[in-house]
Design a protein around this motif. Structure first.
Motif, mmCIF file in Angstrom:
data_model
loop_
_atom_site.group_PDB
_atom_site.id
_atom_site.type_symbol
_atom_site.label_atom_id
_atom_site.label_comp_id
_atom_site.label_asym_id
_atom_site.label_seq_id
_atom_site.Cartn_x
_atom_site.Cartn_y
_atom_site.Cartn_z
ATOM 1 N N ALA A 341 0.820 -1.212 0.000
ATOM 2 C CA ALA A 341 0.000 0.000 0.000
ATOM 3 C C ALA A 341 0.855 1.264 0.000
ATOM 4 C CB ALA A 341 -0.919 -0.008 1.218
ATOM 5 N N ILE A 342 0.395 2.270 -0.727
ATOM 6 C CA ILE A 342 1.087 3.559 -0.796
ATOM 7 C C ILE A 342 0.569 4.455 0.324
ATOM 8 C CG2 ILE A 342 1.481 5.622 -2.192
ATOM 9 C CD1 ILE A 342 1.144 3.874 -4.675
ATOM 10 N N MET A 343 1.482 4.940 1.156
ATOM 11 C CA MET A 343 1.111 5.803 2.271
ATOM 12 C C MET A 343 1.240 7.273 1.865
ATOM 13 S SD MET A 343 0.549 3.214 4.108
ATOM 14 C CE MET A 343 0.103 3.935 5.674
ATOM 15 N N ASP A 345 2.622 9.763 3.395
ATOM 16 C CA ASP A 345 3.911 10.402 3.651
ATOM 17 C C ASP A 345 5.050 9.807 2.830
ATOM 18 O OD1 ASP A 345 4.074 7.966 4.881
ATOM 19 O OD2 ASP A 345 4.688 8.725 6.850
ATOM 20 N N SER A 346 4.729 8.915 1.892
ATOM 21 C CA SER A 346 5.751 8.355 1.011
ATOM 22 C C SER A 346 5.935 9.261 -0.205
ATOM 23 C CB SER A 346 5.346 6.957 0.546
ATOM 24 O OG SER A 346 4.202 7.019 -0.292
ATOM 25 N N ALA A 347 7.033 9.051 -0.918
ATOM 26 C CA ALA A 347 7.282 9.857 -2.120
ATOM 27 C C ALA A 347 6.188 9.644 -3.156
ATOM 28 C CB ALA A 347 8.651 9.500 -2.703
ATOM 29 N N ALA A 348 5.760 8.386 -3.317
ATOM 30 C CA ALA A 348 4.686 8.097 -4.273
ATOM 31 C C ALA A 348 3.371 8.708 -3.808
ATOM 32 C CB ALA A 348 4.533 6.591 -4.456
ATOM 33 N N GLY A 349 3.117 8.661 -2.499
ATOM 34 C CA GLY A 349 1.895 9.253 -1.960
ATOM 35 C C GLY A 349 1.850 10.750 -2.180
ATOM 36 N N GLU A 350 2.966 11.413 -1.962
ATOM 37 C CA GLU A 350 3.026 12.857 -2.188
ATOM 38 C C GLU A 350 2.788 13.189 -3.659
ATOM 39 O OE1 GLU A 350 6.829 13.946 -0.699
ATOM 40 O OE2 GLU A 350 6.290 13.594 1.410
ATOM 41 N N ASP A 361 -7.705 6.469 -2.651
ATOM 42 C CA ASP A 361 -7.559 5.935 -4.005
ATOM 43 C C ASP A 361 -6.101 5.709 -4.405
ATOM 44 O OD1 ASP A 361 -10.281 5.940 -4.351
ATOM 45 O OD2 ASP A 361 -10.350 7.874 -5.375
ATOM 46 N N PHE A 362 -5.186 5.833 -3.448
ATOM 47 C CA PHE A 362 -3.772 5.639 -3.785
ATOM 48 C C PHE A 362 -3.496 4.218 -4.261
ATOM 49 C CE2 PHE A 362 -1.677 9.153 -0.984
ATOM 50 C CZ PHE A 362 -2.270 10.106 -1.787
ATOM 51 N N ARG A 377 9.104 5.870 -7.773
ATOM 52 C CA ARG A 377 9.193 6.404 -6.412
ATOM 53 C C ARG A 377 9.143 5.303 -5.351
ATOM 54 N NH1 ARG A 377 7.631 10.581 -9.561
ATOM 55 N NH2 ARG A 377 8.077 12.698 -8.814
ATOM 56 N N ALA A 378 8.924 4.068 -5.798
ATOM 57 C CA ALA A 378 8.987 2.925 -4.883
ATOM 58 C C ALA A 378 10.400 2.371 -4.765
ATOM 59 C CB ALA A 378 8.049 1.818 -5.370
ATOM 60 N N THR A 379 11.335 2.892 -5.539
ATOM 61 C CA THR A 379 12.690 2.345 -5.556
ATOM 62 C C THR A 379 13.340 2.429 -4.177
ATOM 63 O OG1 THR A 379 12.920 3.016 -7.863
ATOM 64 C CG2 THR A 379 14.942 2.502 -6.665
ATOM 65 N N LEU A 380 13.693 1.264 -3.634
ATOM 66 C CA LEU A 380 14.321 1.163 -2.312
ATOM 67 C C LEU A 380 13.493 1.874 -1.240
ATOM 68 C CD1 LEU A 380 17.985 1.755 -3.501
ATOM 69 C CD2 LEU A 380 17.069 -0.393 -2.623
ATOM 70 N N ALA A 381 12.164 1.835 -1.406
ATOM 71 C CA ALA A 381 11.272 2.548 -0.489
ATOM 72 C C ALA A 381 10.764 1.673 0.650
ATOM 73 C CB ALA A 381 10.083 3.122 -1.269
ATOM 74 N N ASN A 382 11.356 0.507 0.831
ATOM 75 C CA ASN A 382 10.922 -0.386 1.901
ATOM 76 C C ASN A 382 11.361 0.170 3.260
ATOM 77 O OD1 ASN A 382 10.779 -2.659 3.767
ATOM 78 N ND2 ASN A 382 10.518 -3.947 1.960
#
Length: 486
Positions: A341-343, A345-350, A361-362, A377-382
């Motif tokens: 799931a995209i949060m 406060d994440s780069a993808a969420g922003e 709807d993210f 924007r998910a790259t190494l975003a774990n």
């Protein structure tokens, strides 16, 4: 051939398979005199119920050993918290019968339905903090469960069918109840997921499930009733009957004979034919006016890919590279490009917020894999990432999606560092340990680092498929010589 007949294959195909197997010496009756280099003996009576976890699918643990492994412990504390109206330690926040690799076996699904039926008869209920779901890989599952009267039993315990596709196993379980999510945050609660999927790497299943356990469909239902991983599923009482007698797992676990009877009576070839034959009636599908896709510039789901143009199509110099990350062993594709799931406060969420999407709807990273502006924007975003370049004042590695921007030496969010390097057109390198890229063969685990500007990855060892994906994306995988490490 019994399986082929059961799943609705035409007689001609069944005959062809049988003739081919016999002609090539693979028919079982013809192999009784076969000689083997090694003979492995396996005692089927030693097979017991198992789970895998808490963060790797190959870490198998017998359910009878969960206490000794320090997993099913401190139940008194968990029950005391529950009596106080709190979520318990080890709370199972997600219980999901999911993944086509597991639910394609009717016996597994029927077993879950029978366990649910017995649990309902004894008045057992799912704990209120458990988000439960059922996502079989085939619509056939609904047909035989309905005919057997087992689907309502699953629905009563919260396991109604939500989809026929990848869901929780791929990090797409959806949002938690806001109150439950807030309690997990406020109390820093050790919460878990139990699912019948095939992957449970760190951070994959849900951002707020600190760990996840893989289990069979009937065990998933049992854990939804138990409500906490601290529960010794083989010994502790799920509830008490009207006479005060404890109800344990063995009291509701279906026998092989019960499962065989339901499968034999209610799983039919006609069900498979009714579902799958219409899928190949292509003449009935809607025809587009043009064979070319009409790209929509503001879409966050599918966008014209950039891989064959601009800087990505240019020659790689492999000189003057700066390290983006120094990583340890067993880096999975979920570390490299999570699918959950995209949060906000994440780069993808922003980014999605700026594009006008409301947070509800993210969706997940996996659903946006056709839009590189979101997916990269998910790259190494774990959040479980351990970048050895980022350390605290005591020299300890800081966990999180973090990187150190050079030459400034500033520690920032991974995407912010990547974006800065992209603006500078700075070529990058990643250094890693053994088994780099294990797990799902996720395309974005290679695409993401390439878009970030990574030209070389040098590791002590690579997972085979991921190494091939890196080569395909133009990232050079280099391996240390034998005996040399990072």
């Amino acid at each position: 051939t019994d399986y082929l007949k059961l799943t609705g294959r035409e007689p001609e195909q069944v005959d062809l398979v049988e003739k081919y197997a016999k002609e090539t010496g693979l028919w079982a009756d013809q192999m009784t005199g076969a000689e083997y280099e090694r003979v492995l003996e396996f005692d089927l009576s030693t097979v017991v119920r198992n789970v895998a976890g808490p963060s790797n699918p190959h870490r198998r643990v017998a359910t009878s050993a969960l206490h000794d492994q320090g997993i099913a412990v401190n139940l008194d504390k968990a029950l005391a918290e529950e009596k106080e109206g709190k979520m318990p330690d080890g709370a199972v926040i997600i219980a999901a019968i999911t993944s086509c690799t597991n639910t394609s076996n009717p016996r597994n699904v029927v077993a879950a339905g029978l366990l649910a039926k017995k649990a309902n008869e004894l008045g057992l209920i799912r704990k209120p903090w458990v988000k439960s779901s059922f996502a079989p890989g085939s619509k056939v599952a609904r047909l035989y469960l309905e005919e057997a009267g087992l689907l309502p039993e699953l629905e009563k315990l919260g396991f109604g069918i939500v989809a026929y596709a990848c869901t929780t196993c791929n990090g797409m379980s959806g949002a938690l109840d806001p109150k439950i999510q807030q309690e997990i945050i406020d109390r820093d609660l050790y919460s878990t997921a139990v699912l019948s999927g095939n992957r449970n790497f760190d951070g994959r299943i849900h951002p707020y499930a600190k760990q996840a356990f893989l289990a069979s469909p009937p065990l998933v239902v049992a854990y939804a009733i138990a409500g906490t991983i601290r529960f010794d599923i083989e010994k502790d009482a799920l509830a008490y009957d009207k006479d005060g007698n404890p109800v344990t797992l063995k009291d509701i676990w279906p026998s092989d004979e019960e499962i065989d009877r339901i499968v034999g009576e209610y799983v039919k070839p006609e069900q498979f034919k009714s579902v799958y034959i219409p899928m190949f009636n292509l003449d009935e599908a809607e025809q587009a006016e043009s064979p070319l896709y009409d790209w929509r510039p503001m879409s966050t789901y599918i966008r014209r890919p950039p891989y064959w143009e601009g800087a990505l199509a240019a020659e790689r110099t492999m000189t003057g590279m700066r390290p983006l990350a120094v990583l340890g062993d067993n880096i999975t594709t979920d570390h490299l490009s999570p699918s959950n799931a995209i949060m906000m406060d994440s780069a993808a969420g922003e980014y999605l917020h700026k594009m006008g999407l409301p947070e509800e709807d993210f969706n997940s990273y996996a659903t946006h894999r056709g839009d590189h502006l979101t997916a990269q924007r998910a790259t190494l975003a774990n959040p479980k990432l351990l970048n050895e370049m980022v350390r605290d004042e005591n020299g300890e590695i800081v966990q999180g999606s973090l990187a150190r921007l050079e030459p400034e030496g500033d520690v920032k969010r991974m995407w912010d560092v990547i974006e800065t390097y992209m603006d500078r057109k700075q070529p990058l390198i990643i250094v890693a340990g053994a088994d780099y890229g294990q797990g799902s063969s996720r395309d974005w685990a290679a695409k993401g680092v390439r878009l970030a500007g990574v030209e070389v990855i040098v590791a002590e060892g690579f997972e085979r498929i991921h190494r091939t994906n890196l080569v395909g994306m133009g990232v050079l995988p280099l391996q240390f010589k034998e005996g040399e490490t990072r």
